[in-house]
Write a protein that holds these residues in place. Sequence first.
Motif, PDB file in Angstrom:
ATOM      1  N   SER A 127       0.835  -1.203   0.000  1.00 42.61           N
ATOM      2  CA  SER A 127       0.000   0.000   0.000  1.00 42.61           C
ATOM      3  C   SER A 127       0.874   1.260   0.000  1.00 42.61           C
ATOM      4  O   SER A 127       0.587   2.228  -0.722  1.00 42.61           O
ATOM      5  N   LEU A 128       1.945   1.240   0.765  1.00 38.53           N
ATOM      6  CA  LEU A 128       2.867   2.378   0.801  1.00 38.53           C
ATOM      7  C   LEU A 128       3.508   2.598  -0.567  1.00 38.53           C
ATOM      8  O   LEU A 128       3.582   3.734  -1.059  1.00 38.53           O
ATOM      9  N   LEU A 129       3.937   1.521  -1.201  1.00 39.19           N
ATOM     10  CA  LEU A 129       4.549   1.637  -2.534  1.00 39.19           C
ATOM     11  C   LEU A 129       3.552   2.178  -3.555  1.00 39.19           C
ATOM     12  O   LEU A 129       3.900   3.032  -4.375  1.00 39.19           O
ATOM     13  N   MET A 130       2.309   1.716  -3.493  1.00 39.28           N
ATOM     14  CA  MET A 130       1.289   2.205  -4.429  1.00 39.28           C
ATOM     15  C   MET A 130       0.926   3.665  -4.142  1.00 39.28           C
ATOM     16  O   MET A 130       0.674   4.435  -5.069  1.00 39.28           O
ATOM     17  N   ARG A 131       0.926   4.037  -2.883  1.00 40.73           N
ATOM     18  CA  ARG A 131       0.665   5.430  -2.515  1.00 40.73           C
ATOM     19  C   ARG A 131       1.728   6.343  -3.137  1.00 40.73           C
ATOM     20  O   ARG A 131       1.411   7.382  -3.728  1.00 40.73           O
ATOM     21  N   ILE A 132       2.986   5.943  -3.007  1.00 42.18           N
ATOM     22  CA  ILE A 132       4.070   6.741  -3.561  1.00 42.18           C
ATOM     23  C   ILE A 132       3.980   6.772  -5.080  1.00 42.18           C
ATOM     24  O   ILE A 132       4.173   7.816  -5.712  1.00 42.18           O
ATOM     25  N   ARG A 133       3.670   5.640  -5.690  1.00 43.52           N
ATOM     26  CA  ARG A 133       3.531   5.600  -7.156  1.00 43.52           C
ATOM     27  C   ARG A 133       2.448   6.572  -7.623  1.00 43.52           C
ATOM     28  O   ARG A 133       2.644   7.317  -8.582  1.00 43.52           O
ATOM     29  N   ARG A 134       1.298   6.554  -6.950  1.00 44.27           N
ATOM     30  CA  ARG A 134       0.209   7.473  -7.330  1.00 44.27           C
ATOM     31  C   ARG A 134       0.662   8.928  -7.248  1.00 44.27           C
ATOM     32  O   ARG A 134       0.372   9.731  -8.130  1.00 44.27           O
ATOM     33  N   ARG A 135       1.383   9.262  -6.188  1.00 48.41           N
ATOM     34  CA  ARG A 135       1.812  10.648  -6.003  1.00 48.41           C
ATOM     35  C   ARG A 135       2.870  11.056  -7.020  1.00 48.41           C
ATOM     36  O   ARG A 135       2.862  12.182  -7.516  1.00 48.41           O
ATOM     37  N   VAL A 136       3.780  10.144  -7.329  1.00 51.58           N
ATOM     38  CA  VAL A 136       4.829  10.444  -8.306  1.00 51.58           C
ATOM     39  C   VAL A 136       4.227  10.578  -9.706  1.00 51.58           C
ATOM     40  O   VAL A 136       4.535  11.522 -10.437  1.00 51.58           O
ATOM     41  N   THR A 137       3.354   9.652 -10.085  1.00 50.51           N
ATOM     42  CA  THR A 137       2.770   9.712 -11.432  1.00 50.51           C
ATOM     43  C   THR A 137       1.791  10.880 -11.575  1.00 50.51           C
ATOM     44  O   THR A 137       1.635  11.406 -12.672  1.00 50.51           O
ATOM     45  N   ALA A 138       1.156  11.300 -10.479  1.00 50.83           N
ATOM     46  CA  ALA A 138       0.229  12.435 -10.546  1.00 50.83           C
ATOM     47  C   ALA A 138       0.949  13.719 -10.951  1.00 50.83           C
ATOM     48  O   ALA A 138       0.357  14.596 -11.560  1.00 50.83           O
ATOM     49  N   ARG A 139       2.238  13.820 -10.647  1.00 51.32           N
ATOM     50  CA  ARG A 139       3.000  15.009 -11.041  1.00 51.32           C
ATOM     51  C   ARG A 139       3.819  14.755 -12.308  1.00 51.32           C
ATOM     52  O   ARG A 139       4.682  15.548 -12.666  1.00 51.32           O
ATOM     53  N   GLY A 140       3.551  13.617 -12.979  1.00 54.69           N
ATOM     54  CA  GLY A 140       4.216  13.325 -14.243  1.00 54.69           C
ATOM     55  C   GLY A 140       5.518  12.560 -14.133  1.00 54.69           C
ATOM     56  O   GLY A 140       6.231  12.408 -15.115  1.00 54.69           O
ATOM     57  N   GLY A 141       5.844  12.073 -12.938  1.00 56.72           N
ATOM     58  CA  GLY A 141       7.089  11.327 -12.736  1.00 56.72           C
ATOM     59  C   GLY A 141       6.894   9.823 -12.892  1.00 56.72           C
ATOM     60  O   GLY A 141       5.809   9.355 -13.251  1.00 56.72           O
ATOM     61  N   HIS A 142       7.962   9.088 -12.632  1.00 58.39           N
ATOM     62  CA  HIS A 142       7.947   7.631 -12.733  1.00 58.39           C
ATOM     63  C   HIS A 142       8.526   7.029 -11.460  1.00 58.39           C
ATOM     64  O   HIS A 142       9.440   7.602 -10.858  1.00 58.39           O
ATOM     65  N   LEU A 143       8.011   5.869 -11.081  1.00 54.54           N
ATOM     66  CA  LEU A 143       8.517   5.136  -9.919  1.00 54.54           C
ATOM     67  C   LEU A 143       9.042   3.797 -10.387  1.00 54.54           C
ATOM     68  O   LEU A 143       8.402   3.121 -11.202  1.00 54.54           O
TER      69      LEU A 143
END
Length: 140
Positions: free
Chosen positions: A74-90
């Motif tokens: 869940s923590l990894l998916m939370r970070i992925r959502r936040r990174v991709t929301a600003r156009g980044g990649h995880l």
Amino acid sequence: MRQETLSEYTCEASERPPRVYGFGHAVVVELHGDIDLVAFSGSAPLLDAVAAGPEALVIVDLTQVDFLDCSGLSLLMRIRRRVTARGGHLRLVCTQPMMLRMLRVTRLTTLLKPAPTLSAALVDEPEPPENPEPPENKET
């Protein structure tokens, strides 16, 4: 974003808090020990700050992680959502067979893109389109 900048977000629940450093054109968060509910609550502020940072590529290094449960996913998916929301990649660095199996069973390998090394995680693969257009019906 570097460790000095993020010192106020240090995880207090772990004996070894996450380490944040630059690697190539990415920022790396090296996690240690168990990533469970306790680690989630302690690490989330630091990881949120990294996810909000300017780097286009965020790499989470799990090679020093001993245990990962659903809270860790869940923590990894939370970070992925936040990174991709600003156009980044995880990307993840993960070599442990049980963690890789958990990612496969939960079908998260395509989203979290585990790599065997930091260098391999730096390779930026093109993202598939969110809503690909359906192929045209060709009547013969």
